[in-house]
Scaffold this motif. Structure first.
Motif, PDB file in Angstrom:
ATOM      1  N   MET A   1       0.830  -1.208   0.000  1.00  0.00           N
ATOM      2  CA  MET A   1       0.000   0.000   0.000  1.00  0.00           C
ATOM      3  C   MET A   1       0.865   1.257   0.000  1.00  0.00           C
ATOM      4  SD  MET A   1      -3.015  -0.927   2.717  1.00  0.00           S
ATOM      5  CE  MET A   1      -4.065  -2.363   2.522  1.00  0.00           C
ATOM      6  N   LYS A   2       1.881   1.276   0.852  1.00  0.00           N
ATOM      7  CA  LYS A   2       2.741   2.461   0.925  1.00  0.00           C
ATOM      8  C   LYS A   2       3.517   2.647  -0.374  1.00  0.00           C
ATOM      9  CE  LYS A   2       5.172   2.144   4.770  1.00  0.00           C
ATOM     10  NZ  LYS A   2       5.989   2.711   5.864  1.00  0.00           N
ATOM     11  N   GLN A   3       3.934   1.559  -0.973  1.00  0.00           N
ATOM     12  CA  GLN A   3       4.655   1.648  -2.232  1.00  0.00           C
ATOM     13  C   GLN A   3       3.758   2.198  -3.332  1.00  0.00           C
ATOM     14  OE1 GLN A   3       5.952  -2.438  -2.557  1.00  0.00           O
ATOM     15  NE2 GLN A   3       7.961  -2.008  -1.641  1.00  0.00           N
ATOM     16  N   ALA A   4       2.495   1.803  -3.329  1.00  0.00           N
ATOM     17  CA  ALA A   4       1.555   2.297  -4.336  1.00  0.00           C
ATOM     18  C   ALA A   4       1.344   3.796  -4.172  1.00  0.00           C
ATOM     19  CB  ALA A   4       0.227   1.554  -4.227  1.00  0.00           C
ATOM     20  N   VAL A   5       1.254   4.270  -2.937  1.00  0.00           N
ATOM     21  CA  VAL A   5       1.133   5.708  -2.697  1.00  0.00           C
ATOM     22  C   VAL A   5       2.346   6.432  -3.256  1.00  0.00           C
ATOM     23  CG1 VAL A   5       1.126   7.509  -0.928  1.00  0.00           C
ATOM     24  CG2 VAL A   5      -0.348   5.511  -0.660  1.00  0.00           C
ATOM     25  N   SER A   6       3.529   5.905  -2.926  1.00  0.00           N
ATOM     26  CA  SER A   6       4.773   6.530  -3.381  1.00  0.00           C
ATOM     27  C   SER A   6       4.880   6.554  -4.897  1.00  0.00           C
ATOM     28  CB  SER A   6       5.971   5.771  -2.778  1.00  0.00           C
ATOM     29  OG  SER A   6       7.188   6.322  -3.225  1.00  0.00           O
ATOM     30  N   GLU A   7       4.555   5.429  -5.531  1.00  0.00           N
ATOM     31  CA  GLU A   7       4.625   5.343  -6.989  1.00  0.00           C
ATOM     32  C   GLU A   7       3.651   6.300  -7.648  1.00  0.00           C
ATOM     33  OE1 GLU A   7       6.604   3.616  -9.173  1.00  0.00           O
ATOM     34  OE2 GLU A   7       7.809   3.295  -7.363  1.00  0.00           O
ATOM     35  N   GLY A   8       2.469   6.398  -7.089  1.00  0.00           N
ATOM     36  CA  GLY A   8       1.439   7.253  -7.674  1.00  0.00           C
ATOM     37  C   GLY A   8       1.752   8.732  -7.574  1.00  0.00           C
ATOM     38  N   LEU A   9       2.579   9.097  -6.581  1.00  0.00           N
ATOM     39  CA  LEU A   9       2.950  10.495  -6.408  1.00  0.00           C
ATOM     40  C   LEU A   9       4.264  10.848  -7.083  1.00  0.00           C
ATOM     41  CD1 LEU A   9       2.031  11.024  -2.638  1.00  0.00           C
ATOM     42  CD2 LEU A   9       0.690  11.637  -4.654  1.00  0.00           C
ATOM     43  N   LYS A  10       5.043   9.826  -7.406  1.00  0.00           N
ATOM     44  CA  LYS A  10       6.362  10.058  -8.004  1.00  0.00           C
ATOM     45  C   LYS A  10       6.245  10.511  -9.456  1.00  0.00           C
ATOM     46  CE  LYS A  10       9.208   6.803  -7.160  1.00  0.00           C
ATOM     47  NZ  LYS A  10       9.858   5.461  -7.244  1.00  0.00           N
ATOM     48  N   GLU A  11       5.314   9.913 -10.183  1.00  0.00           N
ATOM     49  CA  GLU A  11       5.115  10.251 -11.588  1.00  0.00           C
ATOM     50  C   GLU A  11       3.673   9.965 -11.979  1.00  0.00           C
ATOM     51  OE1 GLU A  11       6.677   6.000 -13.466  1.00  0.00           O
ATOM     52  OE2 GLU A  11       8.043   7.701 -13.357  1.00  0.00           O
ATOM     53  N   ASP A  12       3.262  10.560 -13.099  1.00  0.00           N
ATOM     54  CA  ASP A  12       1.905  10.304 -13.580  1.00  0.00           C
ATOM     55  C   ASP A  12       1.760   8.843 -13.989  1.00  0.00           C
ATOM     56  OD1 ASP A  12       1.181  12.928 -13.201  1.00  0.00           O
ATOM     57  OD2 ASP A  12       1.613  13.521 -15.264  1.00  0.00           O
ATOM     58  N   HIS A  13       0.573   8.301 -13.797  1.00  0.00           N
ATOM     59  CA  HIS A  13       0.303   6.909 -14.169  1.00  0.00           C
ATOM     60  C   HIS A  13      -0.912   6.854 -15.086  1.00  0.00           C
ATOM     61  CE1 HIS A  13       3.077   4.440 -11.677  1.00  0.00           C
ATOM     62  NE2 HIS A  13       3.160   5.578 -10.991  1.00  0.00           N
ATOM     63  N   PRO A  14      -0.717   7.252 -16.361  1.00  0.00           N
ATOM     64  CA  PRO A  14      -1.850   7.218 -17.295  1.00  0.00           C
ATOM     65  C   PRO A  14      -2.337   5.795 -17.515  1.00  0.00           C
ATOM     66  CG  PRO A  14       0.213   7.593 -18.458  1.00  0.00           C
ATOM     67  CD  PRO A  14       0.522   7.717 -16.997  1.00  0.00           C
ATOM     68  N   SER A  15      -3.638   5.645 -17.535  1.00  0.00           N
ATOM     69  CA  SER A  15      -4.224   4.327 -17.771  1.00  0.00           C
ATOM     70  C   SER A  15      -4.119   3.986 -19.256  1.00  0.00           C
ATOM     71  CB  SER A  15      -5.686   4.319 -17.348  1.00  0.00           C
ATOM     72  OG  SER A  15      -6.420   5.259 -18.118  1.00  0.00           O
ATOM     73  N   ARG A  16      -4.368   2.745 -19.588  1.00  0.00           N
ATOM     74  CA  ARG A  16      -4.309   2.326 -20.989  1.00  0.00           C
ATOM     75  C   ARG A  16      -5.339   3.060 -21.837  1.00  0.00           C
ATOM     76  NH1 ARG A  16      -3.427  -4.297 -20.697  1.00  0.00           N
ATOM     77  NH2 ARG A  16      -1.392  -4.208 -19.642  1.00  0.00           N
TER      78      ARG A  16
ATOM     79  N   GLY B   1      -4.900   5.608   1.358  1.00  0.00           N
ATOM     80  CA  GLY B   1      -4.903   7.066   1.403  1.00  0.00           C
ATOM     81  C   GLY B   1      -5.074   7.618   2.797  1.00  0.00           C
ATOM     82  N   SER B   2      -6.044   7.080   3.518  1.00  0.00           N
ATOM     83  CA  SER B   2      -6.310   7.568   4.877  1.00  0.00           C
ATOM     84  C   SER B   2      -5.275   7.050   5.876  1.00  0.00           C
ATOM     85  CB  SER B   2      -7.726   7.173   5.313  1.00  0.00           C
ATOM     86  OG  SER B   2      -7.921   5.772   5.237  1.00  0.00           O
ATOM     87  N   PHE B   3      -4.790   5.828   5.683  1.00  0.00           N
ATOM     88  CA  PHE B   3      -3.806   5.248   6.605  1.00  0.00           C
ATOM     89  C   PHE B   3      -2.433   5.923   6.471  1.00  0.00           C
ATOM     90  CE2 PHE B   3      -4.926   0.849   8.432  1.00  0.00           C
ATOM     91  CZ  PHE B   3      -6.254   1.174   8.600  1.00  0.00           C
ATOM     92  N   VAL B   4      -1.914   5.976   5.254  1.00  0.00           N
ATOM     93  CA  VAL B   4      -0.553   6.494   5.065  1.00  0.00           C
ATOM     94  C   VAL B   4      -0.471   7.975   5.429  1.00  0.00           C
ATOM     95  CG1 VAL B   4       1.329   6.844   3.412  1.00  0.00           C
ATOM     96  CG2 VAL B   4      -0.034   4.748   3.315  1.00  0.00           C
ATOM     97  N   SER B   5      -1.492   8.741   5.065  1.00  0.00           N
ATOM     98  CA  SER B   5      -1.475  10.157   5.428  1.00  0.00           C
ATOM     99  C   SER B   5      -1.551  10.341   6.939  1.00  0.00           C
ATOM    100  CB  SER B   5      -2.632  10.897   4.733  1.00  0.00           C
ATOM    101  OG  SER B   5      -3.893  10.381   5.138  1.00  0.00           O
ATOM    102  N   SER B   6      -2.339   9.516   7.616  1.00  0.00           N
ATOM    103  CA  SER B   6      -2.448   9.604   9.074  1.00  0.00           C
ATOM    104  C   SER B   6      -1.161   9.148   9.747  1.00  0.00           C
ATOM    105  CB  SER B   6      -3.625   8.750   9.572  1.00  0.00           C
ATOM    106  OG  SER B   6      -4.853   9.261   9.101  1.00  0.00           O
ATOM    107  N   GLN B   7      -0.542   8.124   9.205  1.00  0.00           N
ATOM    108  CA  GLN B   7       0.728   7.654   9.758  1.00  0.00           C
ATOM    109  C   GLN B   7       1.787   8.751   9.678  1.00  0.00           C
ATOM    110  OE1 GLN B   7       2.685   4.450   7.629  1.00  0.00           O
ATOM    111  NE2 GLN B   7       3.923   3.912   9.407  1.00  0.00           N
ATOM    112  N   THR B   8       1.854   9.417   8.543  1.00  0.00           N
ATOM    113  CA  THR B   8       2.817  10.509   8.371  1.00  0.00           C
ATOM    114  C   THR B   8       2.542  11.643   9.345  1.00  0.00           C
ATOM    115  OG1 THR B   8       3.031   9.980   6.013  1.00  0.00           O
ATOM    116  CG2 THR B   8       3.756  12.167   6.710  1.00  0.00           C
ATOM    117  N   ARG B   9       1.276  11.946   9.520  1.00  0.00           N
ATOM    118  CA  ARG B   9       0.894  13.061  10.386  1.00  0.00           C
ATOM    119  C   ARG B   9       1.162  12.782  11.858  1.00  0.00           C
ATOM    120  NH1 ARG B   9      -5.331  15.061  11.354  1.00  0.00           N
ATOM    121  NH2 ARG B   9      -4.879  16.930  12.580  1.00  0.00           N
ATOM    122  N   PHE B  10       0.839  11.573  12.317  1.00  0.00           N
ATOM    123  CA  PHE B  10       0.935  11.272  13.741  1.00  0.00           C
ATOM    124  C   PHE B  10       2.199  10.508  14.133  1.00  0.00           C
ATOM    125  CE2 PHE B  10      -3.748  11.571  13.036  1.00  0.00           C
ATOM    126  CZ  PHE B  10      -3.968  12.687  13.840  1.00  0.00           C
ATOM    127  N   GLY B  11       3.004  10.113  13.153  1.00  0.00           N
ATOM    128  CA  GLY B  11       4.246   9.408  13.454  1.00  0.00           C
ATOM    129  C   GLY B  11       4.055   7.985  13.922  1.00  0.00           C
TER     130      GLY B  11
END
Length: 297
Positions: A50-65, A127-137
């Protein structure tokens, strides 16, 4: 499992003095025959994806087919970074929205995600987990226990109702994911099992009747955007429950209502691309363009 309803789940937790996540982990070990360590590692691996998917999605655009989607996550993320606290929803909610969009765009581009509970709703929990983890440590171990809590809520919903858009509309996919995330977030913030169950009920009843109307039959429009909104709704439902708001209709009855609404929903509103947004003039034009493109290739 020793529980079939959310009420039974909360009752067992109160009786044994454990969190929903801890109870679910023990139940999973009992059913699978695997050790606590193996089950924890398996869930930790899911969270890493899940965290890797967040990172990948924010690193570059991921246009669908199809070319219909793939650039919104980075656009929203850049807006959040640029505006910070000036965003209307607030930075934490906007970040959750951007992260959820990121995961959903990775999914639409055939990237690696975890279906939670389906691929169409895969961005809401990350989305809700990773953002909350970053916010609250919070630690990864803490988040892993949160996934067990989400899994327990999803288990009840799936067995008491449905989580498939083809069966019950988008309320079954996105709605279930929001409920799972909301309940888990409430627990991760120190809420009681009862509060977590109320969070799930509050979240789910806010999506009752949501149809599944994918434009062109693809899990892109409006699915990806609904994931972004879903992550924000999960945060709101968890906050309501932590503040002491109770679901006036018990969560199990909300799940039953979702089943009743989904069963009554016309077929054209259940993932057939024949109604709703898919049937609008623009939706039909997009479908025709995709059909012509595929026919000529």
């Amino acid at each position: 499992m020793r529980f079939q309803t959310l009420q039974e789940l909360a009752g067992l937790c109160k009786q044994e003095g454990v969190t929903i996540g801890e109870l679910m982990l023990a139940e999973q070990c009992r059913e699978s025959g695997r050790t606590r360590e193996l089950e924890l590692q398996k869930m930790a691996d899911y969270y890493l994806i899940m965290k890797q998917a967040v990172s990948e999605g924010l690193k570059e655009d991921h246009p669908s087919r199809s070319g219909l989607t793939g650039k919104d996550a980075r656009q929203v993320h850049a807006y959040v970074q640029r505006e910070a606290e000036a965003t209307l929803a607030g930075a934490p909610a906007a970040a959750a929205m951007a992260y959820a969009l990121a995961v959903s765009e990775v999914n639409a581009s055939m990237g690696r995600i975890v279906a939670t509970p389906t691929a169409g709703s895969c961005g809401i929990i990350p989305g809700s987990f990773v953002s909350s983890q970053t916010r609250f440590g919070w630690s990864d171990e803490h988040m892993t226990m949160g996934l067990f809590c989400a899994g327990a809520i999803g288990y009840v919903i799936a067995n008491r109702s449905f989580v498939s858009g083809a069966e019950g509309g988008c309320q079954a996919e996105v709605g279930s994911a929001i409920a799972m995330a909301a309940g888990a977030l409430a627990e991760l913030r120190g809420g009681t099992p009862a509060q977590a169950v109320h969070a799930a009920g509050l979240a789910l009843k806010n999506t009752l009747g949501l149809i599944c109307d994918p434009v062109g039959g693809l899990v892109e429009i409006p699915c990806i955007v609904r994931n972004g909104f879903g992550a924000v709704n999960a945060l709101a439902a968890a906050d309501m429950a932590l503040a002491g708001v109770r679901s006036a209709i018990p969560a199990d009855e909300v799940v039953d209502a979702m089943r009743e609404v989904g069963a009554a929903m016309p077929e054209k509103h259940r993932e057939t691309a024949q109604g709703g947004l898919a049937a609008t003039p623009t939706g039909r034009r997009i479908m025709d363009e995709l059909y012509r493109r595929n026919s000529s290739s």
